[in-house]
Design a protein around this motif. Sequence first.
Motif, PDB file in Angstrom:
ATOM      1  N   ILE A  90      -1.710  -8.781   5.601  1.00  0.00           N
ATOM      2  CA  ILE A  90      -0.384  -9.207   6.045  1.00  0.00           C
ATOM      3  C   ILE A  90       0.666  -8.156   5.699  1.00  0.00           C
ATOM      4  N   LYS A  91       1.733  -8.185   6.469  1.00  0.00           N
ATOM      5  CA  LYS A  91       2.897  -7.363   6.131  1.00  0.00           C
ATOM      6  C   LYS A  91       4.126  -8.247   6.211  1.00  0.00           C
ATOM      7  N   ASN A  92       5.036  -8.018   5.307  1.00  0.00           N
ATOM      8  CA  ASN A  92       6.272  -8.797   5.246  1.00  0.00           C
ATOM      9  C   ASN A  92       5.995 -10.303   5.295  1.00  0.00           C
ATOM     10  N   GLY A  93       5.158 -10.725   4.395  1.00  0.00           N
ATOM     11  CA  GLY A  93       4.836 -12.155   4.292  1.00  0.00           C
ATOM     12  C   GLY A  93       4.163 -12.713   5.531  1.00  0.00           C
ATOM     13  N   GLY A  94       3.648 -11.826   6.374  1.00  0.00           N
ATOM     14  CA  GLY A  94       2.956 -12.284   7.574  1.00  0.00           C
ATOM     15  C   GLY A  94       3.873 -12.372   8.788  1.00  0.00           C
ATOM     16  N   VAL A  95       5.174 -12.230   8.564  1.00  0.00           N
ATOM     17  CA  VAL A  95       6.109 -12.339   9.680  1.00  0.00           C
ATOM     18  C   VAL A  95       5.949 -11.144  10.609  1.00  0.00           C
ATOM     19  N   LYS A  96       5.767  -9.982  10.020  1.00  0.00           N
ATOM     20  CA  LYS A  96       5.657  -8.766  10.808  1.00  0.00           C
ATOM     21  C   LYS A  96       4.235  -8.579  11.339  1.00  0.00           C
ATOM     22  N   PHE A  97       3.272  -8.880  10.508  1.00  0.00           N
ATOM     23  CA  PHE A  97       1.897  -8.528  10.839  1.00  0.00           C
ATOM     24  C   PHE A  97       0.895  -9.417  10.116  1.00  0.00           C
ATOM     25  N   ILE A  98      -0.054  -9.930  10.878  1.00  0.00           N
ATOM     26  CA  ILE A  98      -1.187 -10.654  10.273  1.00  0.00           C
ATOM     27  C   ILE A  98      -2.441 -10.171  10.976  1.00  0.00           C
ATOM     28  N   ARG A  99      -3.436  -9.771  10.214  1.00  0.00           N
ATOM     29  CA  ARG A  99      -4.731  -9.496  10.845  1.00  0.00           C
ATOM     30  C   ARG A  99      -5.809 -10.276  10.109  1.00  0.00           C
ATOM     31  N   VAL A 100      -6.593 -11.025  10.877  1.00  0.00           N
ATOM     32  CA  VAL A 100      -7.730 -11.736  10.294  1.00  0.00           C
ATOM     33  C   VAL A 100      -8.991 -11.197  10.955  1.00  0.00           C
ATOM     34  N   THR A 101      -9.882 -10.660  10.144  1.00  0.00           N
ATOM     35  CA  THR A 101     -11.103 -10.058  10.667  1.00  0.00           C
ATOM     36  C   THR A 101     -12.304 -10.824  10.137  1.00  0.00           C
ATOM     37  N   ASP A 102     -13.233 -11.151  11.030  1.00  0.00           N
ATOM     38  CA  ASP A 102     -14.434 -11.838  10.556  1.00  0.00           C
ATOM     39  C   ASP A 102     -15.689 -11.234  11.151  1.00  0.00           C
ATOM     40  N   ASP A 103     -16.825 -11.599  10.599  1.00  0.00           N
ATOM     41  CA  ASP A 103     -18.112 -11.154  11.129  1.00  0.00           C
ATOM     42  C   ASP A 103     -18.902 -12.358  11.637  1.00  0.00           C
ATOM     43  N   GLY A 104     -18.160 -13.271  12.274  1.00  0.00           N
ATOM     44  CA  GLY A 104     -18.795 -14.463  12.832  1.00  0.00           C
ATOM     45  C   GLY A 104     -19.424 -14.178  14.184  1.00  0.00           C
ATOM     46  N   VAL A 105     -19.700 -15.251  14.941  1.00  0.00           N
ATOM     47  CA  VAL A 105     -20.460 -15.102  16.191  1.00  0.00           C
ATOM     48  C   VAL A 105     -19.713 -14.364  17.298  1.00  0.00           C
ATOM     49  N   GLY A 106     -18.403 -14.273  17.220  1.00  0.00           N
ATOM     50  CA  GLY A 106     -17.646 -13.569  18.255  1.00  0.00           C
ATOM     51  C   GLY A 106     -17.604 -14.329  19.568  1.00  0.00           C
ATOM     52  N   MET A 107     -16.946 -13.729  20.578  1.00  0.00           N
ATOM     53  CA  MET A 107     -16.846 -14.376  21.895  1.00  0.00           C
ATOM     54  C   MET A 107     -17.208 -13.381  22.983  1.00  0.00           C
TER      55      MET A 107
ATOM     56  N   GLY B 132     -15.565  -0.980  22.874  1.00  0.00           N
ATOM     57  CA  GLY B 132     -16.500  -1.009  21.745  1.00  0.00           C
ATOM     58  C   GLY B 132     -15.888  -1.838  20.624  1.00  0.00           C
ATOM     59  N   ALA B 133     -16.711  -2.640  19.955  1.00  0.00           N
ATOM     60  CA  ALA B 133     -16.161  -3.460  18.878  1.00  0.00           C
ATOM     61  C   ALA B 133     -17.278  -3.854  17.937  1.00  0.00           C
ATOM     62  N   PRO B 134     -16.965  -4.009  16.661  1.00  0.00           N
ATOM     63  CA  PRO B 134     -17.985  -4.513  15.736  1.00  0.00           C
ATOM     64  C   PRO B 134     -18.270  -5.988  16.031  1.00  0.00           C
ATOM     65  N   LEU B 135     -19.390  -6.475  15.561  1.00  0.00           N
ATOM     66  CA  LEU B 135     -19.727  -7.882  15.743  1.00  0.00           C
ATOM     67  C   LEU B 135     -18.695  -8.751  15.033  1.00  0.00           C
ATOM     68  N   GLY B 136     -18.254  -9.774  15.751  1.00  0.00           N
ATOM     69  CA  GLY B 136     -17.272 -10.675  15.143  1.00  0.00           C
ATOM     70  C   GLY B 136     -15.938 -10.582  15.850  1.00  0.00           C
ATOM     71  N   THR B 137     -14.911 -11.057  15.204  1.00  0.00           N
ATOM     72  CA  THR B 137     -13.612 -11.169  15.845  1.00  0.00           C
ATOM     73  C   THR B 137     -12.522 -10.667  14.917  1.00  0.00           C
ATOM     74  N   SER B 138     -11.576  -9.986  15.522  1.00  0.00           N
ATOM     75  CA  SER B 138     -10.420  -9.568  14.738  1.00  0.00           C
ATOM     76  C   SER B 138      -9.177  -9.903  15.550  1.00  0.00           C
ATOM     77  N   LEU B 139      -8.247 -10.610  14.925  1.00  0.00           N
ATOM     78  CA  LEU B 139      -7.019 -10.988  15.624  1.00  0.00           C
ATOM     79  C   LEU B 139      -5.823 -10.407  14.905  1.00  0.00           C
ATOM     80  N   VAL B 140      -4.928  -9.807  15.684  1.00  0.00           N
ATOM     81  CA  VAL B 140      -3.701  -9.295  15.081  1.00  0.00           C
ATOM     82  C   VAL B 140      -2.529 -10.060  15.672  1.00  0.00           C
ATOM     83  N   VAL B 141      -1.679 -10.566  14.822  1.00  0.00           N
ATOM     84  CA  VAL B 141      -0.491 -11.292  15.276  1.00  0.00           C
ATOM     85  C   VAL B 141       0.725 -10.546  14.760  1.00  0.00           C
ATOM     86  N   ARG B 142       1.569 -10.082  15.701  1.00  0.00           N
ATOM     87  CA  ARG B 142       2.754  -9.316  15.287  1.00  0.00           C
ATOM     88  C   ARG B 142       4.029 -10.065  15.620  1.00  0.00           C
ATOM     89  N   GLU B 143       5.053  -9.850  14.805  1.00  0.00           N
ATOM     90  CA  GLU B 143       6.415 -10.362  15.065  1.00  0.00           C
ATOM     91  C   GLU B 143       6.399 -11.847  15.417  1.00  0.00           C
TER      92      GLU B 143
END
Length: 615
Positions: free
Chosen positions: A48-65, A139-150
């Motif tokens: 996270i950046k700035n308490g998550g207001v500016k930036f949040i990234r959650v990365t996992d190695d789950g089943v993906g989509m 190209g992407a690693p297995l799993g999901t990564s989500l970035v939420v900005r602003e």
Amino acid sequence: MQNNIIVLPEELVDKIAAGEVVERPASVVKELVENSIDAGAKNISVEIKNGGVKFIRVTDDGVGMNERNAELAFQRHATSKIKSLDDLFRISSLGFRGEALPSIASVSYLEMLTRTGEDLSGTKIKMEGGNIQEKKPTGAPLGTSLVVRELFYNVPARRKFLKSMLTETRHIIDLLTKFSIAYPEISFKLDSEGRELFAFSAVGSTDDRIADVFGKDQKERMIKIREKEDKIAITGFLGKPEIAPSHRAELYIFVNRRPITSRSLYHAVQSGYGDLLPRGKYPFAVIFIQIDPGSVDVNVHPSKSEVRFANEKVVHDLVYTRIKESLTSPLTIPEIEVKDKASSIPLSWSSRQAEVSMKITESSLGRESPPGLGFIEGMKMEKREAGESDQESFFVAAAFGKTEPGGRGDNSVINRNATTRELSTEGVKINFWQLADTYILSQLKDNLLVLDQHAAHERILYEEALRNLTQKPAASQQVLFPAVTDLTPGEFHLLDEHEELIRRLGFDIKHFGGRTVLVTAVPTGTRNKSGDIFLKEVLSQLEMEEKIEKDKVKALAKSFACHAAIKAGERLNQEEMENLVRKIFTTEEPYSCPHGRPTIIKLTLNELNKKFGRN
Ligand code: ADP
Ligand code: MG
């Protein structure tokens, strides 16, 4: 104003819905982490950046989509987790509403990168205020990564309500702490502004994760809830009163591993602790409730933070009972830990809540203390070894003839010698010493027991008083020379309000008009006190107790116990000491006084051996 009904545009509907799901950055993290857990991830990392207001990234190695699902995921009410109404009433995943991703997307700039095990390439999707801006294979690693900005860039009203970066970060830490506790098999990592706030690697048990999250020391000051066969499984860890927080409760409650808040369960925990907590202290506890998903409704709140049980009262009562049982086990007895440090420091020990320091006086020990007795330094309350829990009951049984159902308390070994006042367990003599006219020292099997004479007596009298107040009134003794006394208006008012109960304690009071009374009888066993002084003490204590203790009967019992009990500084003879030790072990909650201070601490032979270098 004209009453023209219009159907709201989809964009606005989305934002209204988003308002329910996404309250603050921590809500975003919550939804994303839930998705990662549901996706079977073994590693989840949050930045996270700035308490998550500016930036949040959650990365996992789950089943993906796959590509199709990646796009569908952003449609409202699109979910892979339930298919029918039946499923809704048997939820086993954390998510199910299919609302989180579209809601988050509608109030932020979002980017998702995901790949399943079957696909060679992954999918990247970019969204802005809920609309797809870009979608392409990549190209992407297995799993999901989500970035939420602003977050809330397009909902200024909401953005205004966000608290300081520190507060928002705090919420995210709390949230991830909860998931970490519930899922020890998953590794969790949290970075803020590029700095690691925590990293818990996957472990084999909740015990280990609790130690990682709260620290080993804290963990050792927690009691495991005793497991029982039940339709509803209740497990967890209860902070001993000595680590109870002072500002508010610290409760971690999970229902089928979902962190929840619940007034009813909060109440169950609080009352389960009951009088074990000192004044102004709150429970610290981790409680897991495992229940058939069909008996709990998780679809009560858009953020899924509350649940409804088919039978609220059954769950409440079960939690209450389990906590009460676990807390009154001998495991709650605080233990003295001997630190391995230089041994030339004066004898002193402390519990976290009762800072006690004292020195051995020759007079109180009745013999000369050997020089350099300063061997017990900085003793702290410590956890006892598991498996020793039978010792107290065995001791009580053997020493005092209270036979254990297991048959271990064979009292044929008891040698009650009235003149020497020595008890014997298996031929071991038990003596009592008084230290500084305040503490009673004795032996429990191979352990040194230290009782606080006032606290212990208070506990005994408190339970007696409760019985007298609710069941059979106490016996009285007549005062030989009763003195007429004037009560203050405050005292008189309290007496007026509680007179019936006060009589049950063994007082007899005659009224002479106005605030003038005559105390003609006092509870039996009252020592060296005139009746009117005793009554005044109890009344003035009652005034204070009632500010904290809402239960009238308990408040009165506490007030009475406090002033009827032996004080620190009173010299006791062997018989009185023996009596006290014997009685304290017959109380319901022997290890703390009615105000929550410890009554007994213990120094084990092990600790002594360690200290003397015998291994
Ligand atoms: P819900 O979790 O209630 O189903 P969401 O909007 O949170 O709804 O997610 C929609 C769907 O997207 C999920 O049902 C799941 O199939 C998929 N999904 C979301 N996040 C992930 C993830 N991290 N890994 C795999 N699939 C995911
Ligand atoms: Mg979800």
